[in-house]
Design an enzyme around this catalytic site. Structure first.
Site, PDB file in Angstrom:
ATOM      1  N   HIS A 456       0.818  -1.219   0.000  1.00  0.00           N
ATOM      2  CA  HIS A 456       0.000   0.000   0.000  1.00  0.00           C
ATOM      3  C   HIS A 456       0.845   1.260   0.000  1.00  0.00           C
ATOM      4  CE1 HIS A 456      -3.419  -2.656   1.049  1.00  0.00           C
ATOM      5  NE2 HIS A 456      -3.942  -1.858   0.159  1.00  0.00           N
ATOM      6  N   ARG A 563     -10.102   4.729  -2.007  1.00  0.00           N
ATOM      7  CA  ARG A 563      -9.670   3.952  -0.837  1.00  0.00           C
ATOM      8  C   ARG A 563     -10.030   4.758   0.413  1.00  0.00           C
ATOM      9  NH1 ARG A 563      -5.207   2.393  -4.472  1.00  0.00           N
ATOM     10  NH2 ARG A 563      -5.092   0.125  -4.514  1.00  0.00           N
ATOM     11  N   ARG A 599     -15.093   2.738  -2.063  1.00  0.00           N
ATOM     12  CA  ARG A 599     -14.935   1.390  -1.508  1.00  0.00           C
ATOM     13  C   ARG A 599     -15.096   1.492   0.004  1.00  0.00           C
ATOM     14  NH1 ARG A 599      -9.371  -1.739  -2.191  1.00  0.00           N
ATOM     15  NH2 ARG A 599      -8.670  -0.270  -0.620  1.00  0.00           N
ATOM     16  N   GLU A 690     -11.053 -10.099  -5.354  1.00  0.00           N
ATOM     17  CA  GLU A 690      -9.663 -10.139  -4.896  1.00  0.00           C
ATOM     18  C   GLU A 690      -9.276 -11.525  -4.395  1.00  0.00           C
ATOM     19  OE1 GLU A 690      -8.790  -6.016  -2.815  1.00  0.00           O
ATOM     20  OE2 GLU A 690     -10.735  -6.786  -2.172  1.00  0.00           O
ATOM     21  N   ASN A 713      -3.973  -6.709  -7.165  1.00  0.00           N
ATOM     22  CA  ASN A 713      -2.905  -6.752  -6.152  1.00  0.00           C
ATOM     23  C   ASN A 713      -3.165  -7.911  -5.184  1.00  0.00           C
ATOM     24  OD1 ASN A 713      -2.288  -4.335  -7.356  1.00  0.00           O
ATOM     25  ND2 ASN A 713      -3.207  -3.091  -5.748  1.00  0.00           N
ATOM     26  N   ASP A 714      -4.380  -7.932  -4.658  1.00  0.00           N
ATOM     27  CA  ASP A 714      -4.698  -9.015  -3.728  1.00  0.00           C
ATOM     28  C   ASP A 714      -4.944 -10.329  -4.460  1.00  0.00           C
ATOM     29  OD1 ASP A 714      -4.494  -8.032  -1.080  1.00  0.00           O
ATOM     30  OD2 ASP A 714      -6.206  -6.726  -1.473  1.00  0.00           O
ATOM     31  N   ARG A 724       1.984  -9.704  -0.837  1.00  0.00           N
ATOM     32  CA  ARG A 724       2.266  -8.548  -1.679  1.00  0.00           C
ATOM     33  C   ARG A 724       3.331  -7.629  -1.105  1.00  0.00           C
ATOM     34  NH1 ARG A 724      -3.513  -5.421  -1.659  1.00  0.00           N
ATOM     35  NH2 ARG A 724      -2.336  -3.569  -2.230  1.00  0.00           N
ATOM     36  N   CYS A 760      -8.861  -2.650 -11.025  1.00  0.00           N
ATOM     37  CA  CYS A 760      -8.366  -1.480 -10.291  1.00  0.00           C
ATOM     38  C   CYS A 760      -7.074  -1.786  -9.547  1.00  0.00           C
ATOM     39  CB  CYS A 760      -9.426  -0.944  -9.338  1.00  0.00           C
ATOM     40  SG  CYS A 760      -9.850  -2.096  -8.041  1.00  0.00           S
TER      41      CYS A 760
END
Ligand code: PEP
Ligand code: MG
Length: 824
Positions: A456, A563, A599, A690, A713-714, A724, A760
């Site tokens: 992140h 986010r 989100r 995810e 990413n996840d 990650r 995303c």
């Protein structure tokens, strides 16, 4: 009085020009600084030297910069970015010698910046009038006026429409070639190109088929640079005139010889393959003096502790809880740090140090607050270490201060303060809060010893547009403060203390990238439509108001991922409904009618919240995070949905739920939504995909949502079982692994005709991934705001049929490397 800076490739030339100008000065002496040559003998220019010269020349009235040609201009432009303080600087296109003399004379007579620049720019007038009076015999195709005439002539018969040259009637020779120089057509190869066509009876134009930039006359070094031709770009050359065929042949021959450039000067110095060196983490070139984060982030004298308890026993409990949370966080970092775990061992030991704890406890018993007591004891310890003669032991004071600050951050609910400095930040790792606080106007680049491209903190760095490489290894931490560091966040190239030739390569590459970005930015407001007419929405991933403004500036079609957790981090308690409504409304207003997809809170994993009690977890990424956590703390979710519903009443809004694994989770969240948001409020509803199981079960979700947003990413970390944040697994965690692509394919197939599909995760901003994602049926790419213009430009180069064919082949590959090798 204004100052003057002289930028030249030649030390000797610059000194001679300044001496000549000095001869002309009748009045006050003028401050003239020289940035010329890489040393007394070697030709070249150095942006850092130019920025230092500007700072030295400025006495407050501004600085006029005169340059010779080519990279002198590029270095001067880059120097403006490197300047640490505000200076009024004018880069002047005047001729070098005549301009310098005119500027120096007028400055000495008290002219201001505008007047001196005007004087310098007119400095050729006398010579021109004189020579034009007896002109008429310039050799064909070589004189400046001849070139201007030629350019006008060719522009009449050939048109550049961004996709190629169109010649109505004229006899034109043309051909295409690919630039394969590692840093594209920067000044040196461009100069070879100009030289190759010089003297021919032909007018030659170039256009960049990859970006649409052009046309540029092949006689103009600066215009060629403005094509932004990078390695791999396809260019078209078109020529008219008696020697047209010869001109085109020469250009092609030169391109085939890599423009006579030695191959891979920089790439050889630093390995770039994934997993073999630093990992590329945030695109762009960063060059500057290195600096490290200040050890102490909290000021003990001015320590604000809002949660202070009434009694010493209460303070002891708060301290124990804060230390417990820091211990859990350090445990997590130790696990992910792999071979670098040693950094954290000292911190762990300090947290358990009974001498330290006894001293803190006795102060608390005497009535001192926990934060003050902790800060005081650790400050004393650090000061003692500071006094030791041994350098290594003295350096341990930094560990003490780091631990001091982590515990203080937990106690006070405040993020550790990150003071940005001009230059390249070299650090072991950054927390998301530290990354969020960095000032992109100052930080020219980031090198992390640990870290990973999808952590992140790295995402925040990318959102700030700061070039970065991560996973560079512990040795980078030994870089002495002030050492020049050059990095390329696109390739992962990193050079500490580069020699002048390497520095010049980076500088030229930086300028080429800036030009490419500028061209993409100019077109960013237009939709991204593929060559065959398929519109792709390019959205922004944002966290705050600054991101929202950047999204609009960069041409976002919507905000595809907000986010919201960043509103909840770095504070002592959760934001109220009103506070949230205000924050979301401000984002919606900044987006000026574009849709805002909020989100819901996604904490847990690598984003713990100090005010949510969470039992320590051995694997936080597999634990209570995302919707699991907010359904377990329904008051948090209910408040957030209420605030979102209020904003949706008067702005286009969507809501999406993170980490959804079971249909029952989505249904529970939807039920809560229906309880707090009236049914007549329009609100798009979606989930993040995810978790691999969710991807495989897309059909079960598709009729309950308007859209699915794939968080690569996840999804990648869970599909590849590669955390990650763990830099030692960087090469495993590639979202282009065919295993991950099959999951995306499953989502897209099951959603067809039922729900929109977006991506995303960071893969959406990877230019290599775009054709495959579109080929797999993705309709929307949501990326950090700085990446939007280039993603749009990349989409415009694609053809959906070819993308589909490419995606089909990618699904048959056995590794991410094989997939990447397919990409043209
Ligand atoms: C993702 O997982 O790809 C994503 C976009 O969410 P985050 O990075 O915030 O976890
Ligand atoms: Mg995620």
């Amino acid at each position: 009085m204004i100052g003057i800076v002289v930028v030249s490739h030649s030390h000797t030339l610059a000194h001679a020009a300044v001496a000549l100008a000095g001869e002309m000065l009748g009045g006050q002496p003028v401050r003239i600084e020289i940035a010329a040559g890489l040393d007394e003998q070697t030709f070249g220019t150095d942006a850092v030297a130019v920025s230092e010269a500007i700072a030295a020349a400025d006495s407050g009235d501004g600085v006029l910069v005169l340059m010779d040609m080519g990279s002198a201009v590029l270095s001067a432009e880059l120097a403006l970015d490197l300047l640490a303080d505000d200076h009024r600087v004018r880069l002047c296109a005047a001729p070098f010698v005549e301009g310098l003399i005119a500027a120096a004379v007028s400055a000495s007579g008290g002219a201001d910046l505008d007047e001196a620049a005007a004087e310098a720019s007119n400095a050729l007038a006398g010579k021109q009038t004189h020579l034009d009076a007896d002109a008429g015999s310039a050799p064909s195709g070589i004189s400046e006026s001849g070139r201007v005439q030629r350019a006008a002539e060719i522009a009449r018969v050939i048109e550049w429409n961004g996709r190629g040259f169109v010649a109505e009637s004229a006899p034109v020779s043309r051909a295409e070639f690919v630039v394969d120089n590692p840093h594209g057509l920067h000044a040196r190869p461009a100069a070879r190109l100009v030289g190759a066509v010089r003297g021919l009876d032909s007018s030659v134009l170039l256009g960049n088929l990859t970006t649409g930039a052009g046309p540029a006359p092949a006689s103009s070094l600066s215009r060629i640079a403005a094509l932004g031709a990078l390695a791999g770009h396809r260019l078209e050359v078109a020529a008219t005139g008696a020697d047209a065929a010869e001109a085109v042949d020469r250009v092609l021959a030169l391109a085939a010889r890599h423009f006579d450039e030695a191959p891979g000067l920089v790439t050889e110095a630093a390995p770039v393959a994934r997993g073999t060196g630093p990992l590329p983490a945030s695109p762009g070139i960063g060059i500057g003096p290195s600096w490290q984060l200040a050890a102490a982030q909290f000021d003990t004298a001015d320590l604000d502790d809002p949660g202070r308890a009434e009694t010493p026993a209460g303070e002891r409990r708060r301290l124990d809880a804060a230390i417990g949370r820091v211990r859990a966080e350090i445990d997590r970092l130790r696990v992910t740090a792999g071979t670098e775990a040693g950094i954290f061992e000292a911190h762990q030991v300090l947290l358990d140090d009974t001498e330290v704890l006894d001293a803190v406890h006795s102060r608390i018993s005497a009535g001192m607050g926990a934060a003050h007591a902790w800060a005081r004891v650790l400050d004393d310890g650090a000061a003692e270490l500071d006094r030791l003669p041994d350098e290594y032991q003295r350096a341990r004071a930094g560990d003490l201060r780091a631990v001091r600050d982590q515990v203080l951050a937990e106690l006070t609910g405040r993020a550790t303060r990150t003071v940005s400095r001009a230059g390249v930040l070299v650090a072991a790792d950054l927390t998301p809060a530290q990354a969020a606080a960095l000032d992109p106007a100052q930080v020219m680049g980031i090198v992390l010893a640990n870290g990973s491209p999808t952590a992140h903190s790295t995402i925040l760095v990318r959102a700030h547009g700061i070039p970065a490489v991560v996973g560079a290894g512990r040795r980078v931490l030994e870089t002495a403060a002030g050492t020049t560091v050059a990095l390329d966040g696109q390739t992962g190239a990193l050079v500490i203390d580069p020699d002048p030739a390497v520095l010049a390569e980076f500088t030229e590459h930086a300028v080429a990238q800036r030009l490419q970005r500028a061209a993409a930015l100019a077109a960013a407001g237009k939709p991204a439509v593929t060559r065959d007419g398929v519109t792709v929405h390019v959205a922004a991933n944002i966290s705050d108001l600054a991101d929202a403004s950047a999204a609009v500036r960069n041409g976002a079609d919507l905000a595809g991922l907000v986010r919201t957790e960043f509103l909840f981090l770095g504070r002592a308690d959760a934001p109220s409904i009103d506070e949230q409504e205000q924050a979301y409304r401000a984002l919606a207003e900044a987006l000026d009618g574009r849709k805002l997809i909020l989100r819901t809170l996604d904490v847990g994993g690598d984003k713990p919240l100090p005010y949510i009690e969470q039992a320590p977890e051995a694997n936080p990424f597999l634990g209570m995070r995302g919707i699991r956590l907010t359904l377990a703390r329904p008051e948090l979710l209910r408040d957030q949905l209420t605030a979102i519903g209020r904003v949706a009443a008067d702005h286009p809004v969507g809501v999406m739920f993170p980490m959804v694994t079971q249909l029952s989770e989505l249904l529970a969240a939807r039920l809560m939504l229906s309880e707090v948001v009236p049914p007549d409020i329009p609100l798009d509803i979606g989930i993040m995909v995810e978790v691999p199981a969710t991807a495989a079960k897309t059909a079960a979700f598709a009729d309950h949502v308007d859209f699915l947003s794939i968080g690569t990413n996840d999804l990648t970390q869970y599909a590849m079982a590669a955390e990650r944040g763990n830099e030692s697994l960087g090469s495993l965690a590639d979202p282009l692994d065919p295993g991950v692509l099959h999951l995306i394919d499953m989502v897209s197939r099951a959603a067809t005709g039922r729900a929109r599909v977006a991506v995303c995760g960071e893969a959406a901003a990877d230019p290599a991934a775009a054709p495959i994602l579109l080929g797999l049926g993705v309709h929307e790419l949501s990326v950090g705001p700085p990446a939007i213009p280039l993603v749009k430009a990349a989409v415009r180069e694609l053809d959906s049929t070819s993308c589909r064919a490419l995606a089909t082949r990618a699904l048959t590959c056995s590794s991410a490397e094989e997939v990447r090798a397919l990409i043209p």
